[in-house]
Design a protein around this motif. Structure first.
Motif, mmCIF file in Angstrom:
data_model
loop_
_atom_site.group_PDB
_atom_site.id
_atom_site.type_symbol
_atom_site.label_atom_id
_atom_site.label_comp_id
_atom_site.label_asym_id
_atom_site.label_seq_id
_atom_site.Cartn_x
_atom_site.Cartn_y
_atom_site.Cartn_z
ATOM 1 N N GLU A 187 0.833 -1.211 0.000
ATOM 2 C CA GLU A 187 0.000 0.000 0.000
ATOM 3 C C GLU A 187 0.866 1.259 0.000
ATOM 4 O OE1 GLU A 187 -4.020 -1.392 2.374
ATOM 5 O OE2 GLU A 187 -2.189 -1.027 3.529
ATOM 6 N N LEU A 188 1.942 1.211 0.746
ATOM 7 C CA LEU A 188 2.854 2.354 0.804
ATOM 8 C C LEU A 188 3.495 2.601 -0.553
ATOM 9 C CD1 LEU A 188 4.179 4.524 2.521
ATOM 10 C CD2 LEU A 188 5.919 2.851 3.156
ATOM 11 N N VAL A 189 3.981 1.546 -1.178
ATOM 12 C CA VAL A 189 4.586 1.671 -2.505
ATOM 13 C C VAL A 189 3.562 2.196 -3.511
ATOM 14 C CG1 VAL A 189 5.581 0.359 -4.430
ATOM 15 C CG2 VAL A 189 6.397 -0.031 -2.109
ATOM 16 N N LEU A 190 2.358 1.681 -3.437
ATOM 17 C CA LEU A 190 1.291 2.135 -4.331
ATOM 18 C C LEU A 190 1.005 3.624 -4.118
ATOM 19 C CD1 LEU A 190 -0.899 1.570 -6.448
ATOM 20 C CD2 LEU A 190 -2.406 0.898 -4.556
ATOM 21 N N SER A 191 0.938 4.042 -2.864
ATOM 22 C CA SER A 191 0.686 5.455 -2.561
ATOM 23 C C SER A 191 1.796 6.349 -3.099
ATOM 24 C CB SER A 191 0.555 5.665 -1.052
ATOM 25 O OG SER A 191 -0.602 5.055 -0.562
ATOM 26 N N ILE A 192 3.031 5.930 -2.919
ATOM 27 C CA ILE A 192 4.161 6.712 -3.436
ATOM 28 C C ILE A 192 4.104 6.770 -4.951
ATOM 29 C CG2 ILE A 192 6.682 6.774 -3.660
ATOM 30 C CD1 ILE A 192 6.781 5.624 -0.769
ATOM 31 N N ASP A 193 3.830 5.651 -5.586
ATOM 32 C CA ASP A 193 3.715 5.631 -7.053
ATOM 33 C C ASP A 193 2.596 6.542 -7.541
ATOM 34 O OD1 ASP A 193 5.849 3.903 -7.275
ATOM 35 O OD2 ASP A 193 4.607 2.108 -7.558
ATOM 36 N N LEU A 194 1.465 6.547 -6.828
ATOM 37 C CA LEU A 194 0.357 7.429 -7.200
ATOM 38 C C LEU A 194 0.759 8.899 -7.074
ATOM 39 C CD1 LEU A 194 -2.681 5.556 -5.570
ATOM 40 C CD2 LEU A 194 -2.265 5.908 -8.024
ATOM 41 N N LEU A 195 1.468 9.218 -6.001
ATOM 42 C CA LEU A 195 1.926 10.597 -5.818
ATOM 43 C C LEU A 195 2.943 11.000 -6.892
ATOM 44 C CD1 LEU A 195 2.184 10.701 -1.937
ATOM 45 C CD2 LEU A 195 0.593 11.977 -3.370
ATOM 46 N N ILE A 196 3.842 10.099 -7.219
ATOM 47 C CA ILE A 196 4.812 10.367 -8.291
ATOM 48 C C ILE A 196 4.075 10.650 -9.592
ATOM 49 C CG2 ILE A 196 6.560 9.296 -9.790
ATOM 50 C CD1 ILE A 196 7.603 7.856 -7.253
ATOM 51 N N ASN A 197 3.120 9.797 -9.924
ATOM 52 C CA ASN A 197 2.364 9.989 -11.162
ATOM 53 C C ASN A 197 1.556 11.278 -11.140
ATOM 54 O OD1 ASN A 197 3.348 7.644 -12.327
ATOM 55 N ND2 ASN A 197 1.718 6.393 -11.472
ATOM 56 N N ASN A 198 1.009 11.620 -9.973
ATOM 57 C CA ASN A 198 0.245 12.858 -9.847
ATOM 58 C C ASN A 198 1.150 14.066 -10.092
ATOM 59 O OD1 ASN A 198 -0.788 15.290 -8.407
ATOM 60 N ND2 ASN A 198 -2.524 13.947 -7.998
ATOM 61 N N ILE A 199 2.310 14.078 -9.473
ATOM 62 C CA ILE A 199 3.244 15.193 -9.658
ATOM 63 C C ILE A 199 3.687 15.268 -11.115
ATOM 64 C CG2 ILE A 199 5.548 16.062 -9.088
ATOM 65 C CD1 ILE A 199 5.084 14.937 -6.230
ATOM 66 N N LYS A 200 4.039 14.140 -11.692
ATOM 67 C CA LYS A 200 4.487 14.126 -13.084
ATOM 68 C C LYS A 200 3.401 14.632 -14.035
ATOM 69 C CE LYS A 200 8.014 10.525 -13.191
ATOM 70 N NZ LYS A 200 8.375 9.252 -13.841
ATOM 71 N N SER A 201 2.156 14.301 -13.725
ATOM 72 C CA SER A 201 1.053 14.698 -14.610
ATOM 73 C C SER A 201 0.834 16.213 -14.608
ATOM 74 C CB SER A 201 -0.244 13.993 -14.208
ATOM 75 O OG SER A 201 -0.773 14.546 -13.012
ATOM 76 N N GLN A 202 1.391 16.897 -13.635
ATOM 77 C CA GLN A 202 1.219 18.345 -13.526
ATOM 78 C C GLN A 202 2.269 19.132 -14.300
ATOM 79 O OE1 GLN A 202 0.563 19.775 -9.489
ATOM 80 N NE2 GLN A 202 -0.038 17.713 -8.890
ATOM 81 N N GLN A 203 3.174 18.427 -14.974
ATOM 82 C CA GLN A 203 4.221 19.156 -15.698
ATOM 83 C C GLN A 203 3.659 19.807 -16.954
ATOM 84 O OE1 GLN A 203 7.792 17.124 -17.324
ATOM 85 N NE2 GLN A 203 8.901 18.707 -16.194
#
Length: 144
Positions: free
Chosen positions: A23-39
């Motif tokens: 769950e932690l890895v999934l949450s971090i991956d989701l946050l990474i993808n969220n930040i990347k999507s804002q570029q």
């Protein structure tokens, strides 16, 4: 220092809420993808501000995203081409460069550290624009 803090924070959250490693890895991956999507096409992340770009790129770096990642490359380029001028933003930018590759970016880190030295108030603090009395939050970031 931030890595240790983040690790401690994640471990604490894991214990408090019985979060699994998956769950932690999934949450971090989701946050990474969220930040990347804002570029933006310009390379900025999270807005047109260099500060937003620097703090988001720093978060990506802390999360394990390498400087060779296309989003990181673009963010680093826009920041190197137009370094931040506000003290908080500049401090985060220096932290980012140090985290990504302090040897490669040594000259830029040194150049920007000189800006911090020049803008320090007489009482030893910093503020957002480098003029006038200091602000505790900005001073904290300038010292980091």
């Amino acid at each position: 220092m931030y890595k240790s803090f983040l690790l401690t924070l994640f471990m604490t959250i894991n214990c408090l809420f019985a979060v699994t490693d998956e769950e932690l890895v999934l949450s971090i991956d989701l946050l990474i993808n969220n930040i990347k999507s804002q570029q933006a096409p310009t390379g900025h992340i999270g807005g047109r501000s260099a500060g937003y770009t620097a703090v988001n790129a720093l978060a990506l770096s802390y999360a394990g995203v390498k400087a060779s990642d296309p989003v990181m490359r673009k963010a680093l380029k826009v920041l190197l081409d137009n370094p931040p001028s506000r003290i908080y933003d500049l401090s985060v930018y220096i932290m980012l460069l140090s985290e990504v590759d302090k040897v490669r970016y040594k000259n830029e880190i040194d150049r920007q550290a000189q800006v911090l030295i020049r803008t320090q108030a007489n009482n030893g603090t910093w503020n957002y624009t480098g003029t006038g009395p200091g602000d505790n939050s900005v001073t904290q970031f300038a010292l980091l």
